[in-house]
Design an enzyme around this catalytic site. Structure first.
Site, PDB file in Angstrom:
ATOM      1  N   LYS A  33       0.843  -1.201   0.000  1.00  0.00           N
ATOM      2  CA  LYS A  33       0.000   0.000   0.000  1.00  0.00           C
ATOM      3  C   LYS A  33       0.875   1.246   0.000  1.00  0.00           C
ATOM      4  O   LYS A  33       1.741   1.402   0.849  1.00  0.00           O
ATOM      5  CB  LYS A  33      -0.901   0.016   1.236  1.00  0.00           C
ATOM      6  CG  LYS A  33      -1.782   1.264   1.326  1.00  0.00           C
ATOM      7  CD  LYS A  33      -2.804   1.156   2.430  1.00  0.00           C
ATOM      8  CE  LYS A  33      -2.344   1.714   3.753  1.00  0.00           C
ATOM      9  NZ  LYS A  33      -2.148   3.165   3.775  1.00  0.00           N
ATOM     10  N   ASP A  60      -3.472   4.243  -1.989  1.00  0.00           N
ATOM     11  CA  ASP A  60      -4.400   4.703  -0.937  1.00  0.00           C
ATOM     12  C   ASP A  60      -4.397   6.236  -0.893  1.00  0.00           C
ATOM     13  O   ASP A  60      -3.818   6.834   0.001  1.00  0.00           O
ATOM     14  CB  ASP A  60      -3.920   4.100   0.399  1.00  0.00           C
ATOM     15  CG  ASP A  60      -4.765   4.519   1.583  1.00  0.00           C
ATOM     16  OD1 ASP A  60      -5.912   4.959   1.392  1.00  0.00           O
ATOM     17  OD2 ASP A  60      -4.264   4.398   2.722  1.00  0.00           O
ATOM     18  N   LYS A  62      -7.409   8.013  -1.346  1.00  0.00           N
ATOM     19  CA  LYS A  62      -8.743   8.416  -0.840  1.00  0.00           C
ATOM     20  C   LYS A  62      -9.282   9.654  -1.555  1.00  0.00           C
ATOM     21  O   LYS A  62      -9.512  10.704  -0.946  1.00  0.00           O
ATOM     22  CB  LYS A  62      -8.695   8.694   0.670  1.00  0.00           C
ATOM     23  CG  LYS A  62      -8.197   7.530   1.514  1.00  0.00           C
ATOM     24  CD  LYS A  62      -8.305   7.846   2.993  1.00  0.00           C
ATOM     25  CE  LYS A  62      -7.789   6.739   3.884  1.00  0.00           C
ATOM     26  NZ  LYS A  62      -6.319   6.591   3.859  1.00  0.00           N
ATOM     27  N   ASP A  65     -13.767  14.483  -4.298  1.00  0.00           N
ATOM     28  CA  ASP A  65     -13.835  15.740  -5.049  1.00  0.00           C
ATOM     29  C   ASP A  65     -15.104  15.690  -5.902  1.00  0.00           C
ATOM     30  O   ASP A  65     -15.905  14.752  -5.778  1.00  0.00           O
ATOM     31  CB  ASP A  65     -12.559  15.873  -5.914  1.00  0.00           C
ATOM     32  CG  ASP A  65     -12.119  17.318  -6.089  1.00  0.00           C
ATOM     33  OD1 ASP A  65     -12.988  18.149  -6.427  1.00  0.00           O
ATOM     34  OD2 ASP A  65     -10.927  17.609  -5.901  1.00  0.00           O
ATOM     35  N   THR A 119     -11.627   5.798  10.796  1.00  0.00           N
ATOM     36  CA  THR A 119     -11.671   5.192  12.130  1.00  0.00           C
ATOM     37  C   THR A 119     -11.197   6.168  13.213  1.00  0.00           C
ATOM     38  O   THR A 119     -11.366   5.917  14.395  1.00  0.00           O
ATOM     39  CB  THR A 119     -10.826   3.895  12.190  1.00  0.00           C
ATOM     40  OG1 THR A 119      -9.569   4.162  11.576  1.00  0.00           O
ATOM     41  CG2 THR A 119     -11.505   2.760  11.463  1.00  0.00           C
ATOM     42  N   ARG A 210       3.237  -0.881  10.735  1.00  0.00           N
ATOM     43  CA  ARG A 210       4.363  -0.913  11.670  1.00  0.00           C
ATOM     44  C   ARG A 210       4.750  -2.283  12.233  1.00  0.00           C
ATOM     45  O   ARG A 210       5.954  -2.524  12.420  1.00  0.00           O
ATOM     46  CB  ARG A 210       4.105   0.089  12.804  1.00  0.00           C
ATOM     47  CG  ARG A 210       4.252   1.523  12.323  1.00  0.00           C
ATOM     48  CD  ARG A 210       3.567   2.512  13.242  1.00  0.00           C
ATOM     49  NE  ARG A 210       2.125   2.352  13.215  1.00  0.00           N
ATOM     50  CZ  ARG A 210       1.275   3.069  13.929  1.00  0.00           C
ATOM     51  NH1 ARG A 210       1.734   4.002  14.738  1.00  0.00           N
ATOM     52  NH2 ARG A 210      -0.025   2.872  13.836  1.00  0.00           N
TER      53      ARG A 210
HETATM   54  O1  C5P Z   1       1.164   0.789  11.192  1.00  0.00           O
HETATM   55  P1  C5P Z   1      -0.271   0.373  11.077  1.00  0.00           P
HETATM   56  O2  C5P Z   1      -0.448  -1.131  10.941  1.00  0.00           O
HETATM   57  O3  C5P Z   1      -1.145   0.959  12.159  1.00  0.00           O
HETATM   58  O4  C5P Z   1      -0.729   0.997   9.677  1.00  0.00           O
HETATM   59  C1  C5P Z   1      -2.045   0.953   9.234  1.00  0.00           C
HETATM   60  C2  C5P Z   1      -2.153   1.612   7.897  1.00  0.00           C
HETATM   61  O5  C5P Z   1      -3.524   1.668   7.531  1.00  0.00           O
HETATM   62  C3  C5P Z   1      -1.647   3.059   7.828  1.00  0.00           C
HETATM   63  O6  C5P Z   1      -1.130   3.256   6.512  1.00  0.00           O
HETATM   64  C4  C5P Z   1      -2.890   3.881   8.055  1.00  0.00           C
HETATM   65  O7  C5P Z   1      -2.808   5.142   7.432  1.00  0.00           O
HETATM   66  C5  C5P Z   1      -3.934   3.014   7.357  1.00  0.00           C
HETATM   67  N1  C5P Z   1      -5.297   3.211   7.822  1.00  0.00           N
HETATM   68  C6  C5P Z   1      -5.689   3.078   9.152  1.00  0.00           C
HETATM   69  N2  C5P Z   1      -7.001   3.278   9.497  1.00  0.00           N
HETATM   70  C7  C5P Z   1      -7.902   3.585   8.561  1.00  0.00           C
HETATM   71  C8  C5P Z   1      -7.527   3.693   7.222  1.00  0.00           C
HETATM   72  C9  C5P Z   1      -6.201   3.496   6.879  1.00  0.00           C
HETATM   73  O8  C5P Z   1      -4.884   2.775  10.002  1.00  0.00           O
HETATM   74  N3  C5P Z   1      -9.158   3.724   8.906  1.00  0.00           N
END
Ligand code: C5P
Length: 231
Positions: A33, A60, A62, A65, A119, A210
């Protein structure tokens, strides 16, 4: 192409550090992603590099517009050869249909999914912008609209996956972030689920950042997650 349900969030500050990870893995082991930070720094050339290396890329960005602009942006994204891209459901059904039209104009055929409610937003944050539905009601309402517009699915939290799976049927993609293997640090994610539980709850794909990218041995952590999902 990959059979894995894992989409690794390449949340790296620059191309060099992202490629250090990408160079260590095979396209079969996961999808990738690319989000707003890396895209803004490294641009479409970086996305093309991943596509050329045979990775399935989820762009990603999003989009949100007016329909005409989203149509053109989705067309441009599809032309990069990405596997999946997304828009904000809050743009409304005309914008969602325009996004699909944009994809249809491309010779590539990516999946188009929508974000329902971020979220990071709770009931209070929704009421601040004039939405008096609960976050749960709003997610269901927007997911139903996304489905009626014939998009391929939504981004949702793993906690919402089982409800949305029963409301939306089997062929609707549920892409869930907030995934943490039992041994990983939770970080700033508030409501987390393990990869196996998320798939059991109905998730189609898991966005994991992460726990993999900041691990001492990212390749080993990815392999462990894939193995847990395959047993
Ligand atoms: O590091 P981590 O596993 O928390 O990363 C989650 C990824 O998913 C990040 O790129 C974050 O921007 C994305 N994301 C999220 N919650 C959302 C939509 C996207 O954590 N509702």
């Amino acid at each position: 192409m990959s059979d894995s349900k894992v989409i690794v969030a390449l949340d790296y500050p620059d191309e060099t550090s992202a490629l250090r990870f990408v160079d260590a893995i095979e396209p079969a082991s996961c999808r990738l992603k690319v989000g707003k930070e890396l895209f803004t720094r490294a641009g479409p050339q970086f996305v093309s590099k991943l596509v050329d290396r045979q990775f399935d890329v989820f762009l990603d960005l999003k989009f949100h517009d007016i329909p005409n602009t989203v149509k053109a942006a989705c067309h441009a994204a599809a032309d990069l050869g990405v596997w999946m891209l997304n828009v904000h459901a809050l743009g409304g059904s005309a914008m969602l249909s325009a996004g699909l039209e944009g994809i249809d104009k491309s010779t590539h055929n990516p999946l188009l999914i929508a974000v329902t409610v971020l979220t990071s937003m709770d009931d209070q944050a929704l009421s601040e912008i004039g939405i008096n539905n609960s976050a749960e009601q709003q997610v269901s309402l927007l997911a139903a609209m996304v489905r009626s517009a014939h998009l391929h699915g939504v981004v949702c939290s793993a906690q919402e996956a089982s409800r949305l799976r029963s409301e939306s049927g089997d062929d609707f993609l549920l892409v869930t972030p907030g995934i943490r293997p039992a041994s990983a640090a939770v970080g700033d994610q508030k409501r987390v689920m393990t990869p196996v539980k998320a798939v059991e709850a109905g998730a189609s794909y898991l966005v994991i950042g992460r726990p993999i990218t900041q691990a001492t041995d990212p390749v080993a952590v990815l392999a462990e997650i894939n193995q847990a999902l395959n047993t």
